[in-house]
Each structure stands twice: as structure tokens, then as C-alpha cells.
Scaffold this motif. Structure first.
Motif, PDB file in Angstrom:
ATOM      1  N   VAL B  20     -46.853 -76.125  58.865  1.00 11.66           N
ATOM      2  CA  VAL B  20     -46.233 -74.799  58.895  1.00 11.66           C
ATOM      3  C   VAL B  20     -47.102 -73.805  58.146  1.00 11.66           C
ATOM      4  O   VAL B  20     -47.414 -72.713  58.644  1.00 11.66           O
ATOM      5  N   GLY B 240     -30.797 -75.131  62.532  1.00 10.58           N
ATOM      6  CA  GLY B 240     -31.800 -74.200  63.035  1.00 10.58           C
ATOM      7  C   GLY B 240     -31.170 -73.087  63.847  1.00 10.58           C
ATOM      8  O   GLY B 240     -31.515 -71.906  63.704  1.00 10.58           O
ATOM      9  N   ILE B 243     -29.573 -70.528  61.605  1.00  8.11           N
ATOM     10  CA  ILE B 243     -30.529 -69.622  60.968  1.00  8.11           C
ATOM     11  C   ILE B 243     -30.989 -68.567  61.964  1.00  8.11           C
ATOM     12  O   ILE B 243     -31.014 -67.366  61.662  1.00  8.11           O
ATOM     13  N   ALA B 244     -31.300 -69.021  63.195  1.00  6.95           N
ATOM     14  CA  ALA B 244     -31.731 -68.069  64.215  1.00  6.95           C
ATOM     15  C   ALA B 244     -30.606 -67.080  64.501  1.00  6.95           C
ATOM     16  O   ALA B 244     -30.834 -65.865  64.602  1.00  6.95           O
ATOM     17  N   LEU B 262     -35.655 -59.813  57.556  1.00  8.00           N
ATOM     18  CA  LEU B 262     -36.760 -60.312  58.376  1.00  8.00           C
ATOM     19  C   LEU B 262     -36.994 -59.366  59.553  1.00  8.00           C
ATOM     20  O   LEU B 262     -38.132 -59.000  59.865  1.00  8.00           O
ATOM     21  N   VAL B 274     -42.452 -60.957  55.887  1.00  8.55           N
ATOM     22  CA  VAL B 274     -42.234 -61.820  57.059  1.00  8.55           C
ATOM     23  C   VAL B 274     -42.708 -63.228  56.738  1.00  8.55           C
ATOM     24  O   VAL B 274     -42.002 -64.216  56.968  1.00  8.55           O
ATOM     25  N   VAL B 278     -40.433 -66.528  56.763  1.00 13.69           N
ATOM     26  CA  VAL B 278     -40.665 -67.633  57.699  1.00 13.69           C
ATOM     27  C   VAL B 278     -40.877 -68.933  56.925  1.00 13.69           C
ATOM     28  O   VAL B 278     -40.346 -69.986  57.273  1.00 13.69           O
ATOM     29  N   ILE B 281     -37.613 -70.268  55.612  1.00  4.90           N
ATOM     30  CA  ILE B 281     -36.807 -70.877  56.681  1.00  4.90           C
ATOM     31  C   ILE B 281     -37.389 -72.234  57.073  1.00  4.90           C
ATOM     32  O   ILE B 281     -36.671 -73.219  57.229  1.00  4.90           O
ATOM     33  N   ALA B 282     -38.721 -72.281  57.191  1.00  2.00           N
ATOM     34  CA  ALA B 282     -39.358 -73.544  57.553  1.00  2.00           C
ATOM     35  C   ALA B 282     -39.051 -74.612  56.520  1.00  2.00           C
ATOM     36  O   ALA B 282     -38.701 -75.753  56.856  1.00  2.00           O
ATOM     37  N   MET B 285     -35.600 -75.865  56.971  1.00  2.00           N
ATOM     38  CA  MET B 285     -35.472 -76.745  58.130  1.00  2.00           C
ATOM     39  C   MET B 285     -36.061 -78.118  57.843  1.00  2.00           C
ATOM     40  O   MET B 285     -35.517 -79.135  58.267  1.00  2.00           O
TER      41      MET B 285
END
Lengths: 295, 312, 613
Positions: B20, B240, B243-244, B262, B274, B278, B281-282, B285
Motif C-alpha cells: 500500500v 471496506g 468505509i467507502a 477526504l 489525501v 488513504v 483507511i488501508a 482494512m
């Protein structure tokens, strides 16, 4: 093994349609999808007016059939005919969704084949990426890319949307290919002296094709939702181009006095994704040999 | 005990994390010059040069990559170019709000979806099943932005019952949670139904009934635990999706969380923020997936005692 | 009476009428008796057990009465059957591993069941569970108690399932193909166990199997089922000695025995419930069919002469089993010069662990351990072994699917080339495979004719027209009609499809055919067709055969020599008759003793004679 259900002398398509005729829900869904497809293809002719024509005297007009204008869904804040904008939005959204789905399928299937063919570290690497993609919401990745490239490039946006779901195609292609290669008819063909190309194109592809069609029908509504969501958020298709998502987003500001502006594109999206889900379920039941055998 | 499985899963999580970070580095540094991408074309070249220096862009690529990792290790992910504050701080202060929304929605999703799926499976092909499945398909076909707007239209604009924007009280959570949780509840209901039906068709269920086990016990003690195993994976995926979905939901209901930040950052091309978002969030996850793998380990003896997690 | 069934019928309710599955079944099982149900798949044997236990799916309707220990459990007495399950009657199934909850420990499942069925506390239930495990012959019960089903072997799981069945001290046991998935030596142990438990507890047993050999070995009485009805019924001895129903005779004749002899088969297949003819359902396949057979349903009546009942208008003369055919005189093929296929010190290692992922290590497992095996031109060699013996790996070595980790595998003096290599194309013309499952080995989406033509396409043999003729000739060789060429694999029966696979393998006129369990996926009634076909092909074409199987009985009349494999090694390799008559290795002797055979029915026979007197 005893499922000799397909009557002899009938093509697979005819058999499929005959089974669709039995379920009113599937039939309705297919009719809606056909309608949307026709609207999308013939959008400029279907649209009652020029979708970009501004009529400042008829701003935010409610649905009307007066002499002033034929506005089936009323007009927006610039007096543009909403029905016409909706039709054009259908065209663009469907275009993005169809291209996106096809691109995803091609990329995913190719990667899946490669992983299954070469195994070893190639396979491991592909699977690490597949797992990573499966665990990461795609929209986050799309946002990261858009943050750098900027929004507004439509071609780039379609390409980006296309990547949505590639890992699912890759995973099922790899899985189905491996199971065929390892202990099925594929080994028989190889033992007869058949080469890799024959095994993949003549045998494996026709056999996984049904599975891919089903996956595409599952992926399609997801693609529609992704595109419209991003357009809704203002990072997808940008005005003056009309997408179902940005149309809806814009209607949000007029909920108090012109709610139909937001609701009309929303209903179109909902009916389209719902129809595709229904058709997808039906296709899976009809085409997927695994669920079919256990049924 | 199959510790190889655990080691393998932890290693994989670390590899994914590295992937990532590298991915974000490539997107940010290699696909284009972020400085010229961010600034208008007619910016003074001196300013561009200054910024390039600040960002370390005139260093060789490998050096940038190493510095990048060092920055992450220090928790330094750059500063927002909008207000000059550290990106990590901007993200961190938003996290509680997002957690409040996503965790509540997650609970809603499970508490509605799982029982609905169980009821549907147990009443297979009868009206409760048909009703639940119709609602379920509609639920996950309905885009959440449209659902949110419909809710606002009905409950805020027409009925004036609920606030359309976040105000911090419980009432203002109802619509966002419903918006965010509905699709997931539909997916879970469907999945629980199909996996429970599959388990109910298994030989060991029939054998348990043949031993005289009453039906409710068969469902509770044999079928449900077995059906829960594949459901864990889907629940992991739903994190996931939540979150989206929170990005859209937060935008609609003016919810001051990470998602909304974001989106505004992407639109403003505030790259540092950003990137921090990201990465956050990664990381979430990756941890969530590790937890799913751990749950498998705890629940499924075939993984706990099997060889390398794969059955022969 | 543990089980008393009269007029039992089962139908499936469907749009457009009822589909009859079982019709007019009368059957009694006395205490201490084992009644065998035998017949091809689709005869309704398992449905009988499920119907008696009230375990059929909702849409299936039951007529008639079933009484377990005198209590009627059918009709409105739904609660009665629920109370009877486990306590009055228990059931064990074919795949024991799949019949146990995969995520609960052996002990947990036992204690749970015992507590419920015997109304005792956990402590006492644990003691009983331990006793039961010991009683059914589980070694190290303390350890197994804490383990999960996937950690036990198939035979051990079947023992656990039996222990679970005993938890409620039932008077009746339904055993639905309990040994079918097991190796022969394990099968023999489980049969012993069931026999012993019957002796100790005096319970009645309904024993379902498609294998008449197994049934003959354990049962006191036999009911032969066909298309949902009992067609012949009587004491085991009487059925074996003097069966008169043509179907029973067909079944007996198609049973392979250790003595060899020609294998018969019954043409056609069991009709599906929807296509059952009026009159006798067996009539279309029956060699003694009369006109009235297809009109009048024959009733199940007592034979004037003997103790059996049969439903037949034109019963045959009794043909005693086992002496039906004399031991076949095999035409011994003399060894001709050099070996065609030769394995010398060949080994094969597999890597086990997460399929070679770079994040995980792996260990090596030696599937085949330094074996020597040679096969001459025109010779037929059988490779016998139980599951896990490595016999299928030998096939992979011989075909080039696996490369030997050690030693050499030579064909015609040259090393066997790996699949996919340039040299393999030529090799493929000489060596072909007939695999276990024809359904897996054929492309489900390609027409049968195209699949048989495919080897000709690959090797560019002849022009299009010639290839079509060759396909027709090949179909004829394996005894199939031309019109099959246009069908898809799922539109033909398993036996037909296996012949299609053989036709495809013959297309390139190979010198050696490797058959890997070619009949084990097929019904016993068609098994004979395949074996006889292979025999004929050998005679006509001088084809060499490497025949891999777990079933000793079917190769006696087919193969010249037998290699017995055990744990990756060949423990005995000798002429067929020597192996059968004078086995040297202890394992071979065990294997031979374990094979159920119509001719080796000793102990149970004595018992039923005792009962009769």
C-alpha cells in the motif's frame, strides 16, 4: 448428471429466454434493461429537446405540457429541460458502466489466466494484489488516483472505473482454470498431445464463459453505483456533461421546491441496478453448473 | 496448534502494508509531478522550485522512497497545503466522528441482516423468505446517496421529523446510520441465508436429526456455528464497504468525519491529506482482515489444527 | 419386532402430479437379524431408510405404515418418530466424515448425544462416551475424544458414527452404505463390528449396499430392490443359491469374484421415477420378458418351491451363485522380449503445505518409494492398492504428468517425456489414459463426436471426412451407436461416457492404455461391460494394459500379472493366479481376506442355518 433439461434442437439462448418467460420479475427486469439500452443508444433522438439549451425564463419549472414548453420533468435552474438531460445522462452513465465492466473483465480474465498458467511466484504475486484489492474499497484507490490527476478527464475516469472488480474476475478465472487444468478434461487434452493454446481457447474459455457472464452481471450494477456515486460526490463526470450521479447531486439543492429533479435520476439508477441484480441472479441459477447441480 | 497459519497471515498483512505504502508513493511521485499538478500553470517558477525542495522532489527516487518510509515511521505524512497543519493531525481529529457512524452502522447491519437471513433460510420459499429477499435485493441495489436523499426528502423536508445535518445528538444519527447500513444489511441477510441453507442440506445436519436432536437445537448448535464460518469473510468485506459508503453518507448529512475531509481534499487536491487518509483507511482494512483471519483461527478447528491452513 | 413396514410408498409432489419413488414395500426386521437391501443406484434403497426414519424432505409424501418397536411412526404420528429417533432407531451413513459436525470435537458430540438420549449429567455421559469409543474399537479413546472429525481416518469416523448411533441404545439400526467409501481392509473391520454389535445387543439392522458381496457377507436376509419396489426377497442362502428373478440373477452374475470368470452386465439402466413403464419396471432390460410383463405388474409372491418371494411373471431357473462360471482359463501371454514400460527404482515426492507459497515452508511426502515395475508388449498388468498406496502416482509417472524424483521411468527404452514438452506429442500417440471419472475427463460443453475427433485434430490425422469416418468406427469399436456423437456428455449414462473416453483414447491407436480405476465411478451392473470391452480390445489389438484398481475381484480374468502396492512400495509382483492362490506377502493375504465375495460366505451362513433349525 441426469440434468438433461435442455431440450434437443433448441439453442442455449432460446432455452434461456423460455425460462425467463416463466418469471414475471425477470421479464420485467429484462424489459427495463432493454428500454434503458434503447434510450442510451438513441439518446439524441429520444431526448425531447436539446439538453444544453438554456431558457432563463423557464427556470425550475415544474413538469408541464404548456405551450411554453414541453417539460416532462420540468426544468433546472438554467431552464434546461430535465427530461432531455436525464436521457443524455442515461447514455453517458450506461456508456461508462458498459465500458467499465468490459475493461474490468478483460483485465481480470487475462491476469487470472496468467496466474493459473505460470503458477509459482507469478501466481503468488497476483494473489497478493488480488487480496489487497479485495480488502481495499476500490473508491479509495480511485480517489487517491484522482487526487493526483485531477478530476474532469472523462477518458481517464472510464479507465479507472474499469479497474473496479478486476480482482473478482481474476480470482474466478484463476480458480476455474486451475480446477480444469489440474484434474479435468484439460489434463485429458494435454495427455492427447494438445497444446496450451488449444486447452485454453477450445476448452477452458467456453467452460468458464458462463461464469464470466454471471460475474459481469454482478459487476455491472456495482460499476453503475461506483460511477454515479463518484459523479454525485463531484469527482466523477463533471458538468456540463450530464451523468445520473451529478444530476442527482445537483437536485439535492432543490429538494425543498423541486424534489423531482433529484428523485427522477435516482429512480432510474435504482431500477437499473435492481433489474441487473435480478437478471444476474437468474443468470447464475440458469448458467452456473455448480448451483444448478445442487438445485 | 497450527502457528504457521498465524505467522503466514501476519506476514501477509505486513507485505500488504508495504504494498500500500509503495502504491501510494508511486501514484503520488511517479505518475506526475505533484507540485505542478497542484499549482496553477502560471505560478512563479521560484515558488515551484521552493515547493519541490520542501517536498524533497529534487532528490533521486530511491532517496525519496527511503525518506518516505522514514516519514511514515515518524508519523509525518506532510502538511496540508490549505491550512498548513500536519495531515495526520487533520485526519486523526476526524476519526472519532467516523468511528461513531461506522461502528453504529456496522452493528445495525449485523443486527438486522443476520437475523433476517436466518429467518429467511428457515422459512425457505415461503412468504417471510420472499419478503426478506425482496427487501434485501432492493436494499443493496439502492445506491446509498439516493437512499440518503430520499430519507431527507421524506423525514426532513416533508415530515420535518429528523434533522438533515449532523448536530451531534442521537436523533441526527438515525438517517445516516440507516443510509450507511442498509446495503450491508441486505448483503449479509442474503449471504447468511444461502450459507445457512447450504449447511442445512449437509449430511451432518441430517445425521444430527437422525440422532433425535430437536430441530431448534440442530439450528442453534450445529447449523448456525457452521454457517457463521463463511459469513465472517463477508462481514470482513463489509468493513471496506462501510468505509467507502461513509464518504457518501458523510457528504450528504454534513457529517464532520474522515470521508468528507477526504472528498474535499481530493477536490482541492490537497495531496498530503489525501495520502494520510488513504493510508489510514488501508491500515484499518489490513487490521480488519487480520482480525477476520484470526476469527477463522478461533472458530474453525480445521484451520486451528490443520496443516498450513489448507486442507488436503 | 424392531421394524415392521407394510405398504410403504413415497411420492414427490410436483406440478403436474405425483412422482412415485417407492411403491408397496413390505418388510419386517426381527431382533438380531440383519436384512440387506441391494440394488443399483436409483432403486430406492436409501429412500426406504430415510422414509422409515421420517427424514425425507418436506415435499415428499409417505403412505402406508412403518412401525418401529411396535409403535407406528408414519401418518399423523410425527411426534412419535421424533421421540423414536436415536432411542428406538438409529442411522449411520455412507460418508462418515460428512456425517459428523466438522467444528465440534468427537467427545463433545458424543457427550451431547448421550446426555440427551440417556438423561444423564455431563460427568456420567463422559464416562459412557469413553466406554462407547473403546467398545467400537477406537484406539486411544482419550486422545480421540478431544479431536475433530477431520483429524480421524474414514474408518475411525465410521466407528465414531456407530458409537453415536449406540448412544441411545436403539433396537434398530439403519446402515446406509456404511462401508462404501472405505478401503477393503477397513470395510472388513467395520462389517465385523456391525456383526459383533448385533450379536451383543440383539438389535435389528437394515443394511443398504450396492455391493452384493458385502450384503452376502453380513446379512441374514436379502431384499433386492429395483425402481422403487422389492423384486425378490428371502434368506441370504436361498437368494444366492436359488434366485429366480432375472434382475437378481443379473446382479449376481455381474458381481466380480476372486475366482475370476466372465463378467456379465445388465444392459440399459434403471428408469428415472418419471419414466417408469407400466407393468414390471425391469421388463425393458429383461432377457425373459413376456408380453404381459409390460402390462401387468407382477406381485411379490412366495415361490412354490422355496423360502423366497419374487415379483416376476417368468422366473428363471435358479443358478447358484459362485458356481455360475468356472474359474476362467486365462490365456497367458508369454513375456515378449524387452519391457514396453519400465520403472526402475522410481520414486515420486510431493510437496505438501500451502501450495508452494513463498511465505510458507513445505515438507516432502514420498508417494512412491523406489519401485520396480515392468510391463511387456501386449501384456496386462494390474496395480492393486488401497487409497494412499501411491498407485495413482505410478500412473502419473507413466504418463509424464509427474517426473520421477529418483530412478527412471522408461517407455520403449526412452525416458517418458513430461506433459507439454515437444517429445510428449509423439509419446501421446503410444500411451493413453482411461481415468476414473468419465464425467471429469470429458469437456461438458463439447459434443461427444468432437471430443473423440480431437486427438485426430491435434495430430493432423487424415482429412475432415476421414476423421468423421474414424469417429464412427471408434464408436462402433466400443459398442456405441453413431447418434451419440451429437450428444453432450451429460446426455449419456456413466457407462456410455466411459466407453466414449476409451474410444477417444483409442483414436491414435496407442500401444499402452493406462486405466486408473476406470470402473469405480460406475454402477456394478455396467462395470462388467467396461472390463469385457478392455479384454476384447486386448485380444483384437494386442493392446498392453496397466490397470490400476482397489478392487481385486475385477482383474482376475483380465490381467496377466498383479503388482500389490502398499505405502508407496510394491510388496508383491507375480502372476495373477499366484497372487490369488499363493499370496506371499502378509499384506496381500489381508487384502484377499478382506474382499467381500459371494463365494466366501461362511460364518453368517452357519448362523442362519442355526436359526432355521
Amino acid at each position: 448428471m441426469s440434468d438433461a433439461t435442455a431440450p434437443a434442437g433448441r439453442g442455449p439462448l432460446a432455452t434461456l429466454l423460455a425460462s425467463a418467460a416463466k418469471s414475471p420479475l425477470v421479464l420485467l427486469a429484462l424489459i427495463w434493461l432493454l428500454f434503458i439500452l434503447i434510450v442510451a443508444i438513441f439518446a439524441p433522438w429520444v431526448a425531447p429537446m436539446d439538453y444544453q439549451e438554456i431558457d432563463l425564463l423557464a427556470r425550475l419549472a415544474p413538469p408541464s405540457w404548456s405551450a411554453r414548453g414541453f417539460h416532462l420533468l420540468g426544468t433546472d435552474h438554467l431552464g434546461r429541460d430535465l427530461a432531455s438531460r436525464l436521457v443524455m445522462a442515461v447514455q453517458l452513465s450506461m456508456l461508462v458502466a458498459i465500458f467499465g465492466t468490459v475493461i474490468g473483465a478483460i483485465i481480470g480474465v487475462t491476469i487470472g489466466f496468467v496466474a493459473a498458467r505460470f503458477r509459482g511466484w507469478v501466481d503468488d504475486l497476483v494473489m497478493v494484489f488480488v487480496d489487497f484489492q479485495a480488502s481495499m474499497p476500490f473508491v479509495i484507490i480511485a480517489l487517491a488516483v484522482l487526487a493526483v490527476t485531477g478530476t474532469g478527464n472523462m477518458l481517464l475516469f472510464i479507465l479507472l472505473i474499469g479497474f473496479q472488480g478486476w480482482e473478482k474476475y481474476a480470482r474466478i478465472t484463476r480458480g476455474m482454470t486451475l480446477s480444469a487444468v489440474n484434474h479435468g478434461y484439460a489434463l485429458s487434452v494435454r495427455l492427447l498431445g494438445g497444446g496450451t493454446l488449444r486447452v485454453y481457447l477450445r476448452h477452458i474459455l467456453p467452460n468458464i464463459f458462463a461464469g464470466l457472464i454471471v460475474q459481469m452481471s454482478i459487476n455491472f450494477p456495482e460499476t453503475v453505483i461506483l460511477e454515479t456515486s463518484m459523479s454525485f460526490l463531484g469527482v466523477g463526470i463533471q458538468p456540463p456533461n450530464a451523468s445520473l450521479g451529478n444530476l442527482l447531486s445537483y437536485g439535492r439543492d432543490y429538494l425543498l421546491n423541486a424534489w423531482w429533479i433529484a428523485v427522477a435520476p435516482g429512480v432510474v439508477i435504482f431500477l437499473t441496478t435492481l433489474s441487473m441484480s435480478i437478471v444476474g441472479d437468474w443468470l447464475r441459477d440458469e448458467l452456473d453448473p455448480v448451483t444448478r447441480r445442487s438445485a | 496448534m497450527n502457528t504457521g497459519y498465524l505467522i503466514q497471515k501476519v506476514l501477509r498483512a505486513l507485505v500488504t502494508l508495504a504494498l500500500v505504502v509503495t502504491f501510494i508513493f508511486i501514484v503520488l511521485r511517479v505518475t506526475g509531478d505533484p507540485v505542478s499538478a497542484m499549482l496553477p500553470d502560471d505560478t512563479d517558477p521560484a515558488i515551484i522550485e521552493q515547493m519541490r525542495e520542501d517536498w524533497g522532489l529534487n532528490q533521486p527516487l530511491w532517496k525519496q522512497y527511503v525518506d518516505y518510509w522514514a516519514g511514515i515511521a515518524r508519523g509525518d505524512l506532510g502538511t496540508s497545503f490549505l491550512d498548513g497543519r500536519p495531515a495526520t493531525a487533520k485526519i486523526l481529529e476526524r476519526i472519532p466522528k467516523t468511528l461513531q457512524l461506522t461502528i453504529t452502522s456496522f452493528a445495525f447491519m449485523l443486527l438486522v441482516g443476520a437475523p433476517a437471513g436466518i429467518i429467511a433460510a428457515l422459512s425457505r420459499n415461503r412468504w417471510p423468505d420472499r419478503t426478506i429477499m425482496t427487501i434485501s435485493v432492493s436494499g443493496f441495489s439502492l445506491p446509498n446517496f439516493f437512499l440518503g436523499i430520499l430519507l431527507i426528502l421524506v423525514f426532513s423536508v416533508w415530515l420535518r421529523l429528523l434533522p438533515s445535518a449532523s448536530s451531534g445528538d442521537l436523533k441526527s444519527m438515525i438517517m445516516p446510520v440507516f443510509t450507511l447500513g442498509t446495503a450491508g444489511a441486505g448483503v449479509i441477510a442474503r449471504f447468511v441465508r444461502s450459507s445457512l441453507l447450504e449447511v442445512l442440506g449437509k449430511q451432518y445436519v441430517r445425521a444430527a436429526i437422525a440422532r433425535g436432536m430437536p430441530l431448534h437445537q440442530v439450528v442453534l448448535r450445529v447449523a448456525l456455528p457452521n454457517a457463521a464460518i463463511p459469513t465472517i469473510t463477508i462481514v470482513g468485506f463489509m468493513i471496506g464497504t462501510l468505509i467507502a459508503g461513509s464518504i457518501v453518507t458523510e457528504t450528504i448529512f454534513s457529517w464532520p468525519g474522515v470521508g468528507r475531509l477526504l472528498i474535499t481534499s481530493v477536490t482541492a487536491r490537497d495531496l498530503a491529506v489525501v495520502q494520510a487518509g488513504v493510508m489510514m483507511i488501508a491500515a484499518t482494512m489490513i487490521v480488519a482482515n487480520l482480525l477476520v483471519d484470526l476469527a477463522y483461527f478461533v472458530i474453525d478447528p480445521r484451520i486451528r489444527f490443520g496443516s498450513s491452513g489448507e486442507r488436503q | 419386532m424392531p421394524l415392521s413396514v407394510s405398504g410403504l410408498g413415497v411420492t414427490i409432489e410436483q406440478e403436474g402430479g405425483h412422482l412415485p419413488i417407492l411403491q408397496d414395500i413390505d418388510l419386517d426386521v426381527a431382533a438380531g437379524r440383519i436384512v440387506g437391501l441391494v440394488g443399483e443406484s436409483g432403486s430406492g434403497k436409501s429412500v426406504f431408510c430415510l422414509a422409515s426414519m421420517g427424514l425425507l424432505p418436506e415435499r415428499w409424501r409417505t403412505d402406508g405404515t412403518v412401525a418401529i418397536n411396535g409403535k407406528t411412526v408414519t401418518g399423523r404420528a410425527r411426534r412419535t418418530i421424533e421421540e423414536a429417533r436415536g432411542r428406538e432407531a438409529a442411522m449411520i451413513f455412507q460418508d462418515a466424515g460428512a456425517s459428523l459436525n466438522p467444528i465440534a470435537t468427537i467427545g463433545g458430540q458424543l457427550v451431547d448425544t448421550i446426555r440427551r438420549l440417556r438423561d444423564v449429567r455431563t460427568g456420567e455421559a463422559t464416562e459412557i462416551a469413553m466406554e462407547l469409543l473403546e467398545h467400537v474399537g477406537i484406539p486411544e479413546p482419550q486422545r480421540r475424544f478431544r479431536e475433530y472429525p477431520f483429524q480421524l481416518s474414514g474408518g475411525q469416523n465410521q466407528r465414531v458414527l456407530i458409537a453415536l448411533a449406540l448412544a441411545g441404545r436403539p433396537r434398530l439400526l439403519f446402515a446406509d452404505e456404511p462401508t462404501t467409501a472405505l478401503d477393503v481392509t477397513v470395510q472388513a473391520q467395520i462389517l465385523d463390528l456391525i456383526g459383533r454389535l448385533r450379536d451383543e445387543t440383539d438389535m435389528g439392522v437394515v443394511f443398504v449396499s450396492h455391493d452384493l458381496g458385502v450384503i452376502a457377507n453380513i446379512c441374514d436376509e436379502i431384499a433386492v430392490m429395483y425402481a422403487g419396489r422389492i423384486v425378490e426377497y428371502g434368506p441370504t442362502e436361498a437368494i444366492l443359491r436359488s434366485a429366480v428373478h432375472p434382475y437378481t440373477q443379473g446382479l449376481i452374475k455381474s458381481m466380480p469374484t476372486k475366482r475370476g470368470g466372465r463378467l456379465h452386465s445388465i444392459g440399459g439402466r434403471v428408469p428415472l421415477p418419471a419414466e417408469r413403464p407400466a407393468g414390471c419396471a425391469f421388463a425393458p432390460r429383461c432377457p425373459r420378458r413376456l408380453d404381459k410383463c409390460s402390462e401387468d405388474l407382477p406381485a411379490l409372491l412366495r415361490d412354490d418351491a422355496g423360502p423366497t418371494l419374487r415379483a416376476c411373471h417368468n422366473p428363471a431357473e435358479p443358478v447358484p451363485a459362485a458356481v455360475a462360471e468356472p474359474v476362467a482359463a486365462r490365456e497367458a501371454v508369454p513375456r515378449a522380449g524387452d519391457a514396453l514400460m519400465q520403472l526402475t527404482g522410481a520414486s515420486c515426492d510431493y510437496r505438501i503445505g500451502a501450495h508452494g507459497s513463498f511465505l510458507s515452508g513445505h515438507t516432502l511426502f514420498r508417494a512412491v518409494d523406489q519401485i520396480d515395475l515392468d510391463l511387456g508388449e501386449g501384456e496386462a498388468v494390474a496395480l492393486i492398492g488401497e487409497s494412499g498406496s501411491g498407485k495413482s502416482t505410478v500412473a502419473k509417472l507413466a504418463l509424464g504428468v509427474e517426473a520421477p524424483s529418483d530412478g527412471t521411468v522408461l517407455f520403449d527404452g526412452e525416458p517418458v517425456p513430461p506433459v507439454g514438452s515437444a517429445a510428449h506429442r509423439a509419446f501421446a500417440r503410444s500411451v493413453q489414459l482411461v481415468p476414473q471419472s468419465p464425467f471429469l475427463a470429458t469437456d461438458p460443453r463439447m459434443r461427444i463426436g468432437d471430443q473423440i475427433r480431437e486427438p485426430l485434430d491435434i495430430h493432423g490425422e487424415g482429412r475432415a471426412g476421414e476423421r468423421r469416418d474414424r469417429v464412427r468406427a471408434l464408436l462402433d469399436t466400443v459398442g456405441l451407436p453413431d447418434e451419440l456423437a451429437r450428444r453432450f456428455p451429460h446426455e449419456v449414462s456413466g457407462g456410455q461416457l466411459q466407453r466414449v473416453v476409451i474410444a477417444r483414447a483409442l483414436a491414435l491407436e496407442p500401444r499402452l492404455l493406462i486405466c486408473d480405476e476406470p470402473t469405480s465411478a460406475l454402477d456394478v451392473s455396467v462395470q462388467g461391460q467396461i472390463i469385457e470391452l478392455l479384454k476384447t480390445l486386448r485380444g483384437q489389438r494386442g493392446l498392453s494394459l496397466l490397470f490400476i484398481t482397489h478392487d481385486l475381484r475385477i482383474i482376475r480374468s483380465l490381467c496377466d500379472r498383479v503388482a500389490v502396492m502398499h505405502a508407496g512400495q510394491i510388496v508383491e509382483y507375480a502372476d495373477t493366479d499366484d497372487v490369488f492362490e499363493r499370496p506371499h506377502h502378509a499384506y496381500t493375504r489381508d487384502l484377499l481376506a478382506a474382499v467381500p465375495d459371494l463365494a466366501t460366505r461362511a460364518a453368517p451362513a452357519a448362523r442362519s442355518a442355526e436359526l432355521a433349525s
